[in-house]
Every structure is written in C-alpha cells, then in structure tokens.
Design a protein around this motif. Structure first.
Motif, mmCIF file in Angstrom:
data_model
loop_
_atom_site.group_PDB
_atom_site.id
_atom_site.type_symbol
_atom_site.label_atom_id
_atom_site.label_comp_id
_atom_site.label_asym_id
_atom_site.label_seq_id
_atom_site.Cartn_x
_atom_site.Cartn_y
_atom_site.Cartn_z
ATOM 1 N N GLN A 152 12.333 -5.446 -0.561
ATOM 2 C CA GLN A 152 13.294 -6.248 0.201
ATOM 3 C C GLN A 152 14.192 -5.366 1.061
ATOM 4 N N GLN A 153 14.515 -4.182 0.591
ATOM 5 C CA GLN A 153 15.288 -3.253 1.422
ATOM 6 C C GLN A 153 14.475 -2.822 2.639
ATOM 7 N N LEU A 154 13.176 -2.590 2.445
ATOM 8 C CA LEU A 154 12.317 -2.206 3.564
ATOM 9 C C LEU A 154 12.189 -3.322 4.596
ATOM 10 N N ASN A 206 5.057 -1.499 9.232
ATOM 11 C CA ASN A 206 6.071 -2.554 9.306
ATOM 12 C C ASN A 206 5.873 -3.575 8.198
ATOM 13 N N MET A 207 6.979 -3.956 7.567
ATOM 14 C CA MET A 207 6.925 -5.063 6.611
ATOM 15 C C MET A 207 6.795 -6.375 7.375
ATOM 16 N N ALA A 220 4.216 -7.622 1.995
ATOM 17 C CA ALA A 220 3.096 -7.080 2.762
ATOM 18 C C ALA A 220 3.615 -6.150 3.848
ATOM 19 N N SER A 221 2.781 -5.184 4.216
ATOM 20 C CA SER A 221 3.099 -4.284 5.335
ATOM 21 C C SER A 221 1.875 -4.166 6.232
ATOM 22 N N LEU A 222 2.136 -4.043 7.536
ATOM 23 C CA LEU A 222 1.085 -4.085 8.558
ATOM 24 C C LEU A 222 1.136 -2.820 9.399
ATOM 25 N N LEU A 229 -3.667 -3.913 6.522
ATOM 26 C CA LEU A 229 -2.581 -4.654 5.880
ATOM 27 C C LEU A 229 -2.581 -4.343 4.390
ATOM 28 N N PHE A 230 -1.409 -3.982 3.865
ATOM 29 C CA PHE A 230 -1.242 -3.816 2.425
ATOM 30 C C PHE A 230 -0.567 -5.070 1.869
ATOM 31 N N LEU A 231 -1.157 -5.646 0.831
ATOM 32 C CA LEU A 231 -0.585 -6.803 0.147
ATOM 33 C C LEU A 231 -0.167 -6.378 -1.250
#
Length: 300
Positions: A152-154, A206-207, A220-222, A229-231
C-alpha cells in the motif's frame, strides 16, 4: 556529524532526519521544536548544501505548527508508519502517512504542495498498546500484514520511499520481539525477511489497482513496456481459497514464474518459500491459508 560523514569520509548521505518522533513529547511545544529544526537545518546545510533534511511526526497538530515555521528549511516530511498502534479499530494501514500527506495539502505553501513528499522512515505491523505483544513476534500472520503495508505504501505517489524497521535489532528479548527483524541471528530470512524479499525481487515498475473479494487481499505491479505483470494474492485466513485472475485492458498469455510463501498457520515463524507449478493462465489458482502467491504473467 555532517562534516564527518559527507566531507571527511565522503559518504554522500543524502537524507538527514531531525526530531525523530518528537511530536508527542517535550510538553507538546511544537513551535519551539520547529525553531530548533530550523537552526539545525541551517547549520547542517552550511556544511553540505546538497543534503535533504526532514522532520518526523505523526499528528495533524504537529504538522499544522511545524510546516509554516520550517518553510524554506524542510525538504520532505517523515513519519513512522505503525498503523496497528492505534489501540482502537484499524481503519487504514497508511494512517500516519495519510495524515502527513493531508497536512502538506492543508498547511504547505503552493510550492511545497507540489514539491514535498512523505518519507516513511520506519514501518511495521507492531502495536505498543495493551495486549499488543503478539504483534512483535515474527509470525506468518504479522508478516502478511507487514506485506500489505509495504504494497500500500508503494501504491501511494505521495510517498517517496519507505524503510522496514528493522533489518536486525540488537536483542530479540528471547523471541518476544523478534518481529523487529528481517534476518535471523545467522543472517537468513525469517518470515518478515521473506516478505521484504518479495517486495525487493518480484516487483515491476508501477503498482496498479486491483480488486479482490472475501478475505483475499490482492496487489499487482506492471512493467513499463506493459508486457510483464506481477500478481500478489494474500490469504490471511486458515483455509485455502481458489481464485481466477481477470484482466481488464491486457491479455494474459503465459506464466513466467510462480511462488508461494506459506505458513502452516498464522503463528508459524518459519514459513516455506517454494515454486508453484501453474500450467495455464485460464485455470483457477489456489492460495493456501496463511500464505501469499506471487505470479509473474506475460501480457499482450
């Protein structure tokens, strides 16, 4: 100290914090502390004008007094993000950081509102409230909360960067507060360390926003080229849950790698990190209880 570190030793330390967690002490004399900050900042920048100097605080009242007085001396605002330490219902895992970001908008000048960021100098899933002792233990359950705080901070553009407290503390009290550590006494990952490893090693540029149902928590981050994409799917419950990822704008065309960090239960202090064999992007996946799945997808 600035002269020793940055001039004599050429350490090039950029960020310097003055007044760590002083907002609830010193008889709440916020104005006097703000003026002390200004004198320190002026002296420190006379030695090295390239450094950034930040104050730390967690309350709106603190920032309301401090921000106008420190105008021209402050380079960012700093918080200790311990959102569980409310002694009440936890409404947000970003509460101290949110207070600081809102204070910049309310009490900062126009230039500061566009320039100042929030630095999370410390964070963790800890509570110093009555009956909060269990939050100090390095368990799978606490790590999953800490992992959510990190994600959530990211997600917040107002936060410049954040630091978990702590890599390894001086003493773990015989295990009573080993949750302060990311490494055990031999330098190996513990539960929190594995969580930090996920954030450090399996993170794209990017988140992006996700939605999940029930008790599952998803992030997730893209990648910048929008091909990876990381889930991250977190299951804090005791029971396994099946889920099917659904993408809006992009199409999943393959799985590059998949792992799970799984505990035998919420109190497990030695969760297992292992690879998952996932054959298809269309099949439903399963996340075990007290665990997190990390999956890297290829996109089109």
């Amino acid at each position: 100290l600035v002269k020793i570190c940055n001039i004599n030793n050429n350490d090039s330390i950029e960020y310097w914090e003055v007044l760590n967690e002083r907002d609830n002490t010193y008889n709440n004399n916020h104005a006097e502390l703000a003026n002390i900050f200004n004198r320190c900042a002026k002296a420190m920048k006379a030695v090295d004008p390239t450094i950034s100097i930040v104050p730390n605080g967690n309350t709106d009242e603190w920032w309301q007094t401090l921000l106008p007085i420190t105008r021209g001396y402050i380079d960012a605002v700093c918080v200790s993000n311990y959102p569980i330490n409310t002694c009440d219902t936890v409404k947000s895992l970003l509460r101290p950081a949110e207070i600081a970001a809102q204070a910049i908008r309310k009490y900062g000048s126009a230039a500061e509102q566009s320039r100042l960021k929030v630095i999370v100098a410390e964070y963790g899933p800890f509570s110093w409230c009555k009956n909060g002792g269990d939050t100090f233990v390095n368990t799978t359950a606490n790590n999953l909360v800490n992992l959510q705080i990190a994600f959530q901070q990211l997600e917040q553009p107002s936060i410049a960067f954040s630091c978990f407290w702590n890599t390894r503390w001086i003493d773990d009290g015989g295990g009573k507060f080993n949750g302060f550590d990311a490494l055990d006494k031999n330098g190996y990952f513990n539960a929190n360390g594995y969580g930090m490893m996920i954030v450090g090693k399996f993170l794209a540029d990017n988140m992006i926003r996700t939605r999940s149902s029930g008790m599952l928590k998803s992030y997730a981050s893209l990648s910048k080229d929008k091909r990876r994409l990381f889930l991250y799917v977190i299951n804090p419950t005791l029971n396994p849950v099946r889920y099917t990822p659904v993408m809006g704008r992009y199409k999943l065309i393959g799985i590059s790698q998949a792992y799970e960090l799984a505990g035998t239960g919420p109190n497990d202090q030695k969760p297992t990190w292992q690879a998952l064999k996932l054959a298809s992007v269309t099949q439903a996946q399963m996340v075990r209880g007290s665990s997190v799945n990390v999956i890297e997808y290829r996109l089109r």
